[in-house]
Write an enzyme that holds these catalytic residues in place. Structure first.
Site, PDB file in Angstrom:
ATOM      1  N   LYS A   1      46.466  36.032  46.431  1.00  0.00           N
ATOM      2  CA  LYS A   1      45.425  36.485  46.969  1.00  0.00           C
ATOM      3  C   LYS A   1      45.636  35.945  48.472  1.00  0.00           C
ATOM      4  O   LYS A   1      45.282  36.654  49.722  1.00  0.00           O
ATOM      5  CB  LYS A   1      43.937  36.418  46.549  1.00  0.00           C
TER       6      LYS A   1
HETATM    7  C1  LIG Z   1      44.377  39.162  41.515  1.00  0.00           C
HETATM    8  C2  LIG Z   1      45.430  38.801  40.723  1.00  0.00           C
HETATM    9  C3  LIG Z   1      46.202  39.602  40.030  1.00  0.00           C
HETATM   10  C4  LIG Z   1      45.973  41.131  39.982  1.00  0.00           C
HETATM   11  O1  LIG Z   1      46.498  41.580  41.261  1.00  0.00           O
HETATM   12  P1  LIG Z   1      46.068  43.235  41.566  1.00  0.00           P
HETATM   13  O2  LIG Z   1      46.351  43.249  42.906  1.00  0.00           O
HETATM   14  O3  LIG Z   1      44.521  43.008  41.413  1.00  0.00           O
HETATM   15  O4  LIG Z   1      46.468  44.034  40.383  1.00  0.00           O
HETATM   16  C5  LIG Z   1      46.985  39.021  39.025  1.00  0.00           C
HETATM   17  N1  LIG Z   1      47.326  37.720  39.067  1.00  0.00           N
HETATM   18  C6  LIG Z   1      46.565  36.734  39.699  1.00  0.00           C
HETATM   19  C7  LIG Z   1      46.815  35.436  39.804  1.00  0.00           C
HETATM   20  C8  LIG Z   1      45.576  37.036  40.608  1.00  0.00           C
HETATM   21  O5  LIG Z   1      44.869  36.486  41.412  1.00  0.00           O
END
Ligand SMILES: *Cc1c(COP(=O)(O)O)cnc(C)c1O
Length: 493
Positions: free
Chosen positions: A112
């Site tokens: 993120k």
């Molecule tokens: C948010 C997240 C995901 C999923 O990503 P999306 O864009 O919501 O599909 C997968 N792995 C981790 C560690 C995340 O923080």
């Protein structure tokens, strides 16, 4: 060329990129989508020696045409700086039979950070451009990783207030501690009684509460979102797919225009949608493989064309993917339907009313590039152990879901196309699950697990996680999901 954004549901004003970033979600509750997907002019082989910043500067201007190149350069440099523990920002590492795109070297140890390090800069630049003088109140529901990354991104950014709501029982101990210890005068963090879908639905409801918006406007506030529905988050995520491909050209034995597969552990469909945009821009992608945990609503959707959220919600060792309503899928439906706002509106209406929809043959045809699979917790944990035993490479449970789904895909198809796997978190962020996977002695809590994992593997612990245990808790409130609007109303006085 100017890029215009329109709503997936067709009943909202068309806006430029600056306005789309400020608003987050369109006024008809649809998501902003670019009018067309731009192509990259230069052949990829000419970009191999560029830095991550330079690649970003090739991609962002095409989508964010309201911004000058100078402004974007400034945002990129502020976002991807020494906050990242890897000088190349995103290391691409070969292990087993795949290449891992390590997206977790930012401050919060999850992918993120790739988007949320830059979003506050894009947002404050957009505000200046639009001569907006309201304070932006960012509301975010989080399945764990978004919340902390948004808090880090927005903490003490002038002209912003950041609210994060996380499901009390749906995040790891480390994730929760990262959020409740957040510093910054403009940060507001609340636990929610309920799961992520409850939190996300309640936050969406607060956004659509016109009375609340009116009251806040009277006090000089405008609501916006840091959830992955904001195009200011989506666009920066396209960059690393190009970057990773270029690393394979440079040192992975790939020849220009050779295709790759991309596997993405998926929750809200933001990360894999960025990969889809990259492929539409001209990145040679053979298959986009969508990996889910036992909450495999997306696997079923991609395999059958029927999206059915009516099923039990399960808490897993990959909590950031514990999602039944996958927001960004709406954008893919829009593109694959041939920009049919009426079809998307009808599907979203069905979803809201019945928790269920079935797409047209046209959309199903568009899904052909996608493959999907899922892994349960036992498979996920044994995948971590197998890869570590064999190669010494350590992955977190989310990445392990992707790797397991890739193993299944290879077994079924024999496809040996070079493959990139989005590696979305440091194993230390989910240390309890990972120590269990490696069959280490039972750790008493997440922090003990971090120490054990370090002892057993020698992999460096991210500094932020190492110092977390001693940080004071600043945010202690737990509320019901019905209280979100009232809390926001009360804080923004
Ligand atoms: C948010 C997240 C995901 C999923 O990503 P999306 O864009 O919501 O599909 C997968 N792995 C981790 C560690 C995340 O923080």
């Amino acid at each position: 060329m100017t890029m215009i954004y329109r709503s997936t549901r067709g009943n909202a004003e068309k806006v430029g990129s600056a306005k789309a970033i400020i608003r987050g979600i369109a006024e008809d509750k649809g998501l902003y989508v670019p009018d067309f997907i731009p192509e990259l002019d230069e052949p990829l082989s000419e970009l191999v020696d560029l830095s991550y910043h330079d690649i970003a500067l090739k991609i962002l201007p095409r989508f964010l045409s309201d911004f000058t190149e100078e402004e974007l350069r400034d945002c990129i440099e502020k976002a991807y700086d020494a906050k990242f523990s890897a000088t190349e920002i995103v290391p691409v590492v070969q292990a087993g039979d795949a290449w891992f795109i390590e997206l977790y070297h930012g401050k919060t140890s999850a992918f993120k950070d790739m988007a949320l390090s830059i979003l506050p800069h894009l947002l404050t630049t957009a505000l200046k451009k639009e001569k907006e003088d309201s304070t932006i109140a960012v509301l975010t529901a989080t399945s764990g990783d978004t919340g902390k990354a948004a808090l880090e991104g927005f903490a003490d950014v002038p002209g912003t207030e950041i609210f994060v709501f996380f499901p009390q029982d749906g995040v790891s101990q480390i994730q929760a501690r990262q959020m409740v210890t957040q510093e910054g005068e403009n940060t507001h963090v609340y636990g929610i009684n309920g799961n992520f879908d409850d939190a996300q639905t309640a936050v969406k409801r607060a956004f659509n509460d016109l009375e609340l918006a009116k009251r806040l406007a009277g006090r000089g506030y405008r609501l916006s979102s840091a959830n992955s529905i904001n195009i200011g988050r989506l666009v920066p995520q396209i960059v690393y797919y190009f970057w990773a491909y270029l690393q394979l050209l440079k040192r992975g034995g790939l020849a220009p225009d050779d295709p790759v597969n991309i596997v993405v552990p998926t929750g809200n469909f933001g990360n894999i949608l960025a990969a889809y945009y990259a492929s539409e821009m001209g990145l040679p992608v053979k298959r986009l493989i969508c990996a889910s945990n036992i909450n495999h609503v997306l696997t079923d959707f991609i395999n059958t064309g029927i999206y059915n959220a009516n099923r039990p919600f399960c808490v897993t060792s990959s909590p950031s993917m514990d999602i039944l309503i996958s927001s960004n899928l709406e954008r893919l439906l829009y593109h694959l339907s041939g920009k049919s706002e009426t079809e998307v509106s009808r599907l979203m209406e069905d979803l809201e009313q019945n928790g269920l929809y079935e797409v047209s043959p046209k959309i199903r045809k568009g899904l052909e590039k996608f493959r999907a699979g899922f892994a349960d917790d036992a498979e996920t944990l044994s995948t971590i152990k197998k890869l570590h035993d064999k190669t010494g490479y350590l992955i977190d449970p989310h990445t392990a879901v992707a790797y397991k789904v890739y193993q299944d895909y290879r077994m079924e198809t024999g496809d040996d196309t070079p493959t990139l796997i989005a590696s979305t978190a440091s194993a230390y962020k989910f240390a309890e699950s990972v120590t269990a996977a490696l069959e280490l002695k039972d750790a008493s809590d997440g922090f003990a697990a971090i120490r054990q994992l370090h002892c057993a593997t020698g992999v460096a612990v991210p500094v932020e996680l190492e110092t977390l245990e001693k940080k004071p808790v600043r945010h202690k409130s737990v509320i019901d999901k019905e209280e979100i609007a009232a809390v926001v109303d009360a804080v923004l006085r």
